[in-house]
Design an enzyme around this catalytic site. Structure first.
Site, PDB file in Angstrom:
ATOM      1  N   HIS A  54       0.830  -1.193   0.000  1.00 57.13           N
ATOM      2  CA  HIS A  54       0.000   0.000   0.000  1.00 57.13           C
ATOM      3  C   HIS A  54       0.873   1.253   0.000  1.00 57.13           C
ATOM      4  O   HIS A  54       2.034   1.222   0.408  1.00 57.13           O
ATOM      5  CB  HIS A  54      -0.903   0.011   1.230  1.00 57.13           C
ATOM      6  CG  HIS A  54      -1.987  -1.011   1.185  1.00 57.13           C
ATOM      7  ND1 HIS A  54      -2.905  -1.134   2.189  1.00 57.13           N
ATOM      8  CD2 HIS A  54      -2.315  -1.960   0.275  1.00 57.13           C
ATOM      9  CE1 HIS A  54      -3.757  -2.098   1.904  1.00 57.13           C
ATOM     10  NE2 HIS A  54      -3.403  -2.628   0.745  1.00 57.13           N
ATOM     11  N   GLU A  56       0.760   3.956   1.897  1.00 57.80           N
ATOM     12  CA  GLU A  56       1.201   4.428   3.207  1.00 57.80           C
ATOM     13  C   GLU A  56       2.420   3.665   3.703  1.00 57.80           C
ATOM     14  O   GLU A  56       3.363   4.262   4.223  1.00 57.80           O
ATOM     15  CB  GLU A  56       0.068   4.292   4.245  1.00 57.80           C
ATOM     16  CG  GLU A  56      -1.177   5.076   3.914  1.00 57.80           C
ATOM     17  CD  GLU A  56      -2.218   4.295   3.129  1.00 57.80           C
ATOM     18  OE1 GLU A  56      -3.412   4.568   3.317  1.00 57.80           O
ATOM     19  OE2 GLU A  56      -1.839   3.414   2.315  1.00 57.80           O
ATOM     20  N   CYS A  79      -6.297   1.771   5.355  1.00 62.98           N
ATOM     21  CA  CYS A  79      -6.958   0.525   5.739  1.00 62.98           C
ATOM     22  C   CYS A  79      -6.877   0.345   7.250  1.00 62.98           C
ATOM     23  O   CYS A  79      -5.895   0.712   7.886  1.00 62.98           O
ATOM     24  CB  CYS A  79      -6.365  -0.662   4.995  1.00 62.98           C
ATOM     25  SG  CYS A  79      -4.665  -1.105   5.418  1.00 62.98           S
ATOM     26  N   CYS A  89      -2.604  -0.041   7.532  1.00 61.22           N
ATOM     27  CA  CYS A  89      -1.962   1.250   7.275  1.00 61.22           C
ATOM     28  C   CYS A  89      -2.281   2.243   8.390  1.00 61.22           C
ATOM     29  O   CYS A  89      -1.420   3.039   8.772  1.00 61.22           O
ATOM     30  CB  CYS A  89      -2.385   1.789   5.910  1.00 61.22           C
ATOM     31  SG  CYS A  89      -1.658   0.834   4.554  1.00 61.22           S
TER      32      CYS A  89
END
Length: 148
Positions: A54, A56, A79, A89
């Site tokens: 992801h 982040e 998330c 995240c």
């Protein structure tokens, strides 16, 4: 430049990152994340091809310890849980010690909406929501999460 204008400028950068990767992230949405400290760019990332890692987690890895006290600009709510059991995240941002998280759009998934923001709130991380929401919404118009 005031805080609202700064937030919009940095979120615009995150939206541009996410837009450049549309259609390349598999079942995951294309998310842009920009980490800023003292109005200086620390790191930026977009959801990787295929959907992992992801945005982040990539930006936090780039910034390392400098992420403590930074502001994270994220185009979609971080998330709140991972099916793999890895830290979400939202948990990663809180653990990194970011000073604030600025979010453009809530996660559209009925299974995930609000979970990431709640984890951040529970960790005491201040949030600013809906920054450039209309501009970012187009990124997620076709995103329809599947039920697990």
């Amino acid at each position: 430049m005031d805080r609202e204008a700064q937030d919009e400028a940095w979120m615009g950068r995150a939206i541009a990152l996410a837009g450049a990767n549309l259609g390349r992230t598999g079942d995951n949405p294309s998310v842009g994340c920009v980490l800023v400290k003292d109005d200086e760019l620390l790191a930026e990332a977009v959801t990787a091809t295929g959907g992992r890692p992801h945005a982040e987690e990539q930006a936090l890895a780039q910034a390392g310890d400098a992420a403590r006290g930074a502001v994270a600009y994220v185009t979609l709510e971080p998330c709140g849980a991972r099916s793999s059991g890895a830290p979400s995240c939202a948990e990663r941002l809180a653990a990194a010690g970011v000073a604030r998280v600025v979010i453009a759009c809530e996660d559209p998934s009925i299974l995930a909406a609000g979970l990431g923001t709640q984890r951040l709130k529970d960790a005491g991380v201040p949030l600013t929501l809906d920054v450039l929401r209309h501009e970012a919404a187009g990124l997620y118009a076709g995103y329809r999460p599947r039920k697990s």
